[in-house]
Structure formats: C-alpha cells, structure tokens
Scaffold this motif. Structure first.
Motif, PDB file in Angstrom:
ATOM      1  N   SER A 141       0.842  -1.214   0.000  1.00  0.00           N
ATOM      2  CA  SER A 141       0.000   0.000   0.000  1.00  0.00           C
ATOM      3  C   SER A 141       0.866   1.249   0.000  1.00  0.00           C
ATOM      4  N   ILE A 142       2.037   1.140   0.663  1.00  0.00           N
ATOM      5  CA  ILE A 142       2.904   2.318   0.786  1.00  0.00           C
ATOM      6  C   ILE A 142       4.126   2.152  -0.116  1.00  0.00           C
ATOM      7  N   ASN A 143       4.453   3.217  -0.859  1.00  0.00           N
ATOM      8  CA  ASN A 143       5.674   3.224  -1.664  1.00  0.00           C
ATOM      9  C   ASN A 143       6.752   3.944  -0.861  1.00  0.00           C
ATOM     10  N   LEU A 144       7.893   3.295  -0.712  1.00  0.00           N
ATOM     11  CA  LEU A 144       8.982   3.923   0.042  1.00  0.00           C
ATOM     12  C   LEU A 144      10.243   3.978  -0.824  1.00  0.00           C
ATOM     13  N   PRO A 145      10.284   4.916  -1.786  1.00  0.00           N
ATOM     14  CA  PRO A 145      11.420   4.968  -2.703  1.00  0.00           C
ATOM     15  C   PRO A 145      12.559   5.807  -2.131  1.00  0.00           C
ATOM     16  N   ILE A 146      13.522   5.146  -1.489  1.00  0.00           N
ATOM     17  CA  ILE A 146      14.587   5.856  -0.780  1.00  0.00           C
ATOM     18  C   ILE A 146      15.374   6.790  -1.724  1.00  0.00           C
ATOM     19  N   LYS A 147      15.805   6.237  -2.884  1.00  0.00           N
ATOM     20  CA  LYS A 147      16.596   7.047  -3.816  1.00  0.00           C
ATOM     21  C   LYS A 147      15.785   8.250  -4.299  1.00  0.00           C
ATOM     22  N   ALA A 148      14.514   7.975  -4.639  1.00  0.00           N
ATOM     23  CA  ALA A 148      13.653   9.053  -5.149  1.00  0.00           C
ATOM     24  C   ALA A 148      13.437  10.129  -4.080  1.00  0.00           C
ATOM     25  N   ILE A 149      13.360   9.698  -2.818  1.00  0.00           N
ATOM     26  CA  ILE A 149      13.173  10.676  -1.731  1.00  0.00           C
ATOM     27  C   ILE A 149      14.424  11.553  -1.593  1.00  0.00           C
ATOM     28  N   LEU A 150      15.599  10.937  -1.727  1.00  0.00           N
ATOM     29  CA  LEU A 150      16.846  11.723  -1.630  1.00  0.00           C
ATOM     30  C   LEU A 150      16.922  12.763  -2.756  1.00  0.00           C
ATOM     31  N   PHE A 151      16.561  12.347  -3.967  1.00  0.00           N
ATOM     32  CA  PHE A 151      16.569  13.303  -5.079  1.00  0.00           C
ATOM     33  C   PHE A 151      15.482  14.373  -4.896  1.00  0.00           C
ATOM     34  N   PHE A 152      14.342  13.961  -4.298  1.00  0.00           N
ATOM     35  CA  PHE A 152      13.271  14.935  -4.037  1.00  0.00           C
ATOM     36  C   PHE A 152      13.778  16.008  -3.065  1.00  0.00           C
ATOM     37  N   LEU A 153      14.470  15.555  -2.005  1.00  0.00           N
ATOM     38  CA  LEU A 153      14.997  16.519  -1.024  1.00  0.00           C
ATOM     39  C   LEU A 153      16.016  17.454  -1.688  1.00  0.00           C
ATOM     40  N   THR A 154      16.785  16.914  -2.636  1.00  0.00           N
ATOM     41  CA  THR A 154      17.755  17.756  -3.357  1.00  0.00           C
ATOM     42  C   THR A 154      17.029  18.803  -4.199  1.00  0.00           C
ATOM     43  N   ALA A 155      16.001  18.358  -4.949  1.00  0.00           N
ATOM     44  CA  ALA A 155      15.257  19.296  -5.803  1.00  0.00           C
ATOM     45  C   ALA A 155      14.564  20.362  -4.955  1.00  0.00           C
ATOM     46  N   LEU A 156      13.990  19.923  -3.825  1.00  0.00           N
ATOM     47  CA  LEU A 156      13.307  20.877  -2.934  1.00  0.00           C
ATOM     48  C   LEU A 156      14.315  21.894  -2.394  1.00  0.00           C
ATOM     49  N   SER A 157      15.495  21.418  -2.006  1.00  0.00           N
ATOM     50  CA  SER A 157      16.521  22.324  -1.459  1.00  0.00           C
ATOM     51  C   SER A 157      16.959  23.346  -2.513  1.00  0.00           C
ATOM     52  N   ILE A 158      17.093  22.900  -3.770  1.00  0.00           N
ATOM     53  CA  ILE A 158      17.492  23.833  -4.845  1.00  0.00           C
ATOM     54  C   ILE A 158      16.447  24.944  -4.961  1.00  0.00           C
ATOM     55  N   ASN A 159      15.177  24.558  -4.968  1.00  0.00           N
ATOM     56  CA  ASN A 159      14.099  25.544  -5.074  1.00  0.00           C
ATOM     57  C   ASN A 159      14.117  26.542  -3.906  1.00  0.00           C
ATOM     58  N   ILE A 160      14.261  25.988  -2.717  1.00  0.00           N
ATOM     59  CA  ILE A 160      14.219  26.842  -1.517  1.00  0.00           C
ATOM     60  C   ILE A 160      15.428  27.784  -1.502  1.00  0.00           C
ATOM     61  N   LEU A 161      16.572  27.258  -1.892  1.00  0.00           N
ATOM     62  CA  LEU A 161      17.792  28.076  -1.916  1.00  0.00           C
ATOM     63  C   LEU A 161      17.642  29.239  -2.905  1.00  0.00           C
ATOM     64  N   VAL A 162      17.151  28.936  -4.102  1.00  0.00           N
ATOM     65  CA  VAL A 162      17.003  29.991  -5.125  1.00  0.00           C
ATOM     66  C   VAL A 162      15.971  31.023  -4.653  1.00  0.00           C
ATOM     67  N   LEU A 163      14.839  30.539  -4.127  1.00  0.00           N
ATOM     68  CA  LEU A 163      13.794  31.474  -3.670  1.00  0.00           C
ATOM     69  C   LEU A 163      14.300  32.355  -2.529  1.00  0.00           C
ATOM     70  N   SER A 164      15.141  31.799  -1.660  1.00  0.00           N
ATOM     71  CA  SER A 164      15.625  32.578  -0.515  1.00  0.00           C
ATOM     72  C   SER A 164      16.584  33.690  -0.957  1.00  0.00           C
ATOM     73  N   ARG A 165      17.115  33.594  -2.171  1.00  0.00           N
ATOM     74  CA  ARG A 165      18.017  34.640  -2.673  1.00  0.00           C
ATOM     75  C   ARG A 165      17.258  35.837  -3.243  1.00  0.00           C
TER      76      ARG A 165
END
Lengths: 545, 41
Positions: free
Chosen positions: A150-174
């Motif tokens: 029932s639950i998908n737990l894609p570890i690699k995909a989550i790590l890349f998601f956190l990277t993409a989210l961090s890029i967005n937040i970093l750019v927006l904070s500038r």
C-alpha cells in the motif's frame, strides 16, 4: 504589511521568468499527446483560436491584476483580489492563488526530482544495454511501485526529491533579481539549447539508420496531418482550450505575483504577449518535434497510439537513446532530462514566489524564513504524493489543484476584473504604459468571449462524458439513459465512478478509496488553513491600524 | 509526410516564430527600466 523593495533586474529577465513559469513539463509531454489524440494537425486550429481568444486575454488580465496589486503593496492573490473585487470577501477567492501553488508544488517538485535523477542516471550510464522492459522496470523500481504494497517507500527518489526541494528553496531565498531571475536566465537558454539539439537529432532519423524502423517524419506526419472533420467535434475544442489554459499557467496566481514587482507605468501588453508567444514556440515547435518523432521512428505508430502519455518520457526515452551509441545516448539523456528539469524548475520557482510573498507581505517574515517555512510545508504536503503514489494520492493532488482550482480561480478573477472592477478601468490598466497597441476588439473579447471560453472549459470538466463523446452523451440523455459521466469528470471524480471497491479497509489494510478520500480531506484542510491565515493576517492589520 | 501535413506544420511554425521574433526584438530594444514611471517622477 511590509512593503518589499524587490524589483526585476532587467526586462529580459522578467520575460524569461514569465516564460519559464509557463513553459513546464506539459509542453513536452502533454501537448504532443493531446494533439495526436485530438485530430492531429487540425488540433492546432482550435488551439491557436483558444490562444488568441482566451490565453492572451487571460495573460493580460493577470499581468494587470498583478501590477495593480503591487501598487497597493500586495504580491499575492488575496490582497490583489480584494483590491479589484471591491469587497473584503474577494480576498478569500485569492486563497486559490496560494492553495493551488502549494498543492501543485507538492507533487511537481517530486516529478522535477525524477528529471534531476534521470540526468544523473544518464550521465552514469545506468541505462546502458537495457531493453525496453528493463528501462520501464527501472522507473517502477525507482518509484517503488508495482510491489503490491500500500505504501511506496522509494529511498533514492526521496533523496533526489529533497535535493530538488533544497534547490528551489535556496534559489527562492536569494530573492527575485538574485535568485529567480538568474535561474531563469540560465534555465531558459539551456532549455532551448537542449531542445534544439534533440530536435535536430530527432528530425534527421531515417529508417534503417541507428536502429530506427521508420523515418522520424512519419511521426511528424502523424502529428500534423489535419483531420478537418474533427473541427465540428466539441471534444476537440474543449481539449484545445484546456491545453491552452494549462500550458500558460494562468489561474494560479503566479503571473499576478511576478507582475506585482513592476512599476505603475511599466508595460504589460508587450511583456505578456512576448512571454505567451515564447511558451507557444517551446510547445508547438520544440515540444512537437521531440517525443513523437523519436518514438515513432523506433516503436512505430501503433505503439504510440497505445502508449502515448506522461510516463513515456521516463519509461521509454532512455531506451530509445541507447540506439545512438553510448556517448550520444548519454548526451541525449542529459539533454532530454536536463530540458525537463529546466522547464520544471523555472515553473516551480514561479509557484513558490506567491507563497513567499504572502509570508513576507502579510506576516512580515524575511526572505530566508519565508523560504524555510515554504520548504517545511511542502515537505509535509509532498509525503502523501510520494508514499501513496500508486494508491492515487499523487493523481488526486494533480486533479484538484492542477485542474479544478485553476479553472475556478480564472473564472472568478475574470468576473472580478471585467465585471466588478469594470472593463473600462480594466482596459485602462492593461493599456497603461503599453509598448504595443492592443486592438480595441480585445476589450470586448475580455468582457464576453474569454469568460464564455472559461465557462465552456469549466462545464466541460464538470460534465465530461465517457470517452469525451458529447454527441453520443446527449443522445443517451434524450433516450432516457442518463448522462455517462467520464471517470475524470468533476462529478465522476467526486462520485468515485469507476472504483468498484467502496470499502475503506480490507483486513485492516487501507483501500484506494480510503487514500483518495483522505487526500481530498487533506487538500480541503489546506485550503481552509490558508483561508484562516488570510483572515488572521487581515485582522492583524486592522489591530495595527 | 503528406503535402497537407507539411502545409499545416510550416504555416503554424511560421506564425509562431514570426510573433516570437517580433515581440522579442521589441523587448530587447526597449529595456524595462529605461522608461520613467510616475513613481520615479
């Protein structure tokens, strides 16, 4: 309220950011699919008519609402809608302009992270020697789907998601000029270079060369062959109007927000038209020359007709590039997924900015704290999309935020602008400082024609019949057989048509309908929470005064 | 490709590219911050 001093650094930066807002994954993945499913070359006629009568007018309206709101110190939709709606209740309509961005970002950044990871996989040769099935299975394994859990737990995909989210937040904070504008100035030209490289390679594919079984031009022929009899079908017109609506990123509050950083007499007529036509270039010229010609060259028309869709870009393209040899395959993979990443990130930054502006304007948060708050909210909202991807949470976010909310907000904003603010004042707002002369006929288009288009799109979404066949549906209705709602119509979705298992749990395990209902509850709670935040922000201002 | 598909594709591309180039030339010739707004006066 804190009055931000942020401004765009240059006009070209503003246009690229606005075009980047509109150019998204749909330009490359949705447009070709829509065209081949709706009359091929004939689709472009209602598509361009919709662009002129609905797309461009809506862009001008949103630029005008945004610049007008900016003059009153508002950079997000609640304040802007109140300032043109002439009643404090209109600020709650503006809640759509925050909600839509948050809810779309929750799953959009996840898709963006797939493109980022696929750039990496292409670079490291992860697809070398894999068959069509293996590349498709690679995608399923990456998202941890098809496991029966029932639950998908894609570890690699989550790590890349956190990277993409961090890029967005970093750019927006500038900030606007040093973050969003610089990212757009890098991202948009890169996207065009990647797109041009792939288009040249795609259009020079001939049968018998590099493993191709057909000429790429067969794909173009399939895409552009006009079937003029389809023009009398309302389904084609609704599909074309829908595509224009979704490709321009209108009805979201993002255009408003970017335009609010303009000065009172800065042009919006030319800026709006330039950004809109640039989106059309990327969609029609580049988007139409990539995925369909390449896929037809290798897999043939029957396969495309069966499989054309969103996931094709990830499940199929990496394997097709393998036919070009290891080095060119890696370069093509980087170009294709890099192009999608650039398209995605410029859009997600645009969606983050109105939420940031809301925190800054209404709660006095600085840029850094606004960006961190946005990141925290997105992290929470994204989890259901990631963990219950296969159970439909992802699709539910896309449906209610990416389809329903956009149309509702656009419909309400055009009523507010053309009928409450008034078309005379609205026209003066659009044409003030204009660097191009807009034909006065657009004044009447904005007042009458564009709202009618939007009503048609909305009614079309609510009552969409099974298979999109309106004539057959009316015939069924007249013969007393009721209306055959499509499963993806608004009524069909609310009534869960097509889902046979109505129980919430089976042997203690949640069913799909439970996940769908909980996702809807989460989205509704998010909308209510933003409304409360708007109410509290205005009360705070009243107390200060 | 059939003649009708060629005509459809090239006409559409010509229209889109014409407007993109036309508006971008204007945008490049008229930088935003060169114009003085009421706020600046």
């Amino acid at each position: 309220m804190t009055h931000t001093n942020e401004r765009w650094g240059s006009r070209i930066g503003l246009i690229l950011a606005m075009a980047g807002n509109a150019v998204g994954l749909g330009n490359f993945l949705r447009f070709p699919a829509q065209a081949v499913q709706n009359g091929g070359g004939a689709f472009i006629i209602p598509y361009l008519v919709s662009f002129l009568l609905m797309g461009i007018p809506l862009l001008w309206i949103e630029w005008a609402i945004g610049r007008h709101g900016g003059q009153h110190g508002f950079h997000s939709a609640p304040g802007m809608m109140q300032s043109i709606g002439r009643s404090s209740l209109w600020k709650y309509v503006g809640v759509f302009g925050i909600f839509t961005n948050l809810a779309i970002l929750a799953y959009y950044v996840y898709i963006e992270s797939w493109t980022l990871s696929y750039v990496w996989f292409s670079l490291t040769g992860a697809f070398n020697g894999k068959t069509t099935e293996q590349v498709s299975q690679f995608f399923s394994a990456y998202l941890n789907i098809g496991t029966g859990q029932s639950i998908n737990l894609p570890i690699k995909a989550i790590l890349f998601f956190l990277t993409a989210l961090s890029i967005n937040i970093l750019v927006l904070s500038r900030g606007l000029a040093k973050g969003v504008e610089i990212a757009s100035k890098i991202g948009m030209p890169l996207l065009l270079i990647f797109g041009a490289f792939l288009a040249v390679r795609a259009l020079t594919l001939n049968a018998g060369e590099a493993g191709a079984v057909n000429d790429a031009f067969e794909g173009l022929n399939f895409l552009w062959q006009p079937q003029f009899d389809s023009l009398s079908n309302p389904k084609i017109w609704l599909a074309a109007a829908g595509q224009i609506f979704f490709t321009l990123s209108v009805g979201m509050g993002t255009v408003h927000c970017y335009a609010s950083y303009l000065r009172q007499n800065d042009d919006i007529a030319l800026n709006g038209a330039a950004a809109g036509w640039m989106n059309e270039f990327v969609e029609v010229v580049l988007g139409g020359s990539l995925i369909i010609p390449i896929a037809v060259a290798y897999l043939g028309l029957p396969w495309i007709k069966e499989n054309v869709g969103f996931e094709m870009g990830f499940r199929t393209m990496p394997m097709l590039f393998q036919n070009w040899g290891p080095i060119l395959a890696a370069v093509a993979g980087i170009a294709w997924f890099g192009l999608l990443f650039c398209a995605g990130v410029t859009s997600s930054l645009a969606m983050g900015q109105p939420v940031m502006a809301f925190f800054q304007d209404e709660y006095g948060l600085n840029r850094r704290r606004s960006a961190i708050t946005l990141g925290g909210i997105l992290l929470m909202l994204s989890l259901p999309c990631i963990l219950f991807y296969e159970m439909g949470a992802f699709g539910e976010f896309d449906y209610w935020a990416g389809t329903f909310s956009l149309v509702v907000f656009a419909l309400l904003e055009i009523i507010a602008f053309a009928w409450i603010f008034g078309i005379d004042k609205g026209w003066a707002e659009i044409t003030r400082g204009a660097d191009i002369k807009i034909h006065p006929i657009f004044k009447y288009v904005i007042k009458y024609v564009t709202p009618l288009f939007l009503v048609a799109v909305f009614v079309g979404s609510v009552f969409k019949p099974d298979g999109g066949n309106w004539l057959a549906a009316f015939s069924d209705l007249l013969h007393g057989q009721g209306w055959p709602f499509a499963t993806d119509s608004i009524i069909g979705t609310v009534l869960n048509i097509g889902i046979t298992e109505k129980r919430w749990f089976i042997d203690g395990v949640p069913t799909q309908i439970f996940i769908l209902n909980m996702t809807r509850l989460l989205l509704l709670s998010t909308f209510i929470a933003i409304s409360v935040a708007v109410y509290l922000a205005w009360r705070r201002k009243e107390v200060k005064q | 490709m059939t003649t009708s598909a060629w005509i459809m594709m090239l006409t559409t591309w010509a229209v889109v590219i014409f407007f993109v180039v036309k508006f971008f030339i204007k945008v490049i010739r008229l930088p935003l911050n060169q114009k003085r707004s009421v706020k600046d006066l």
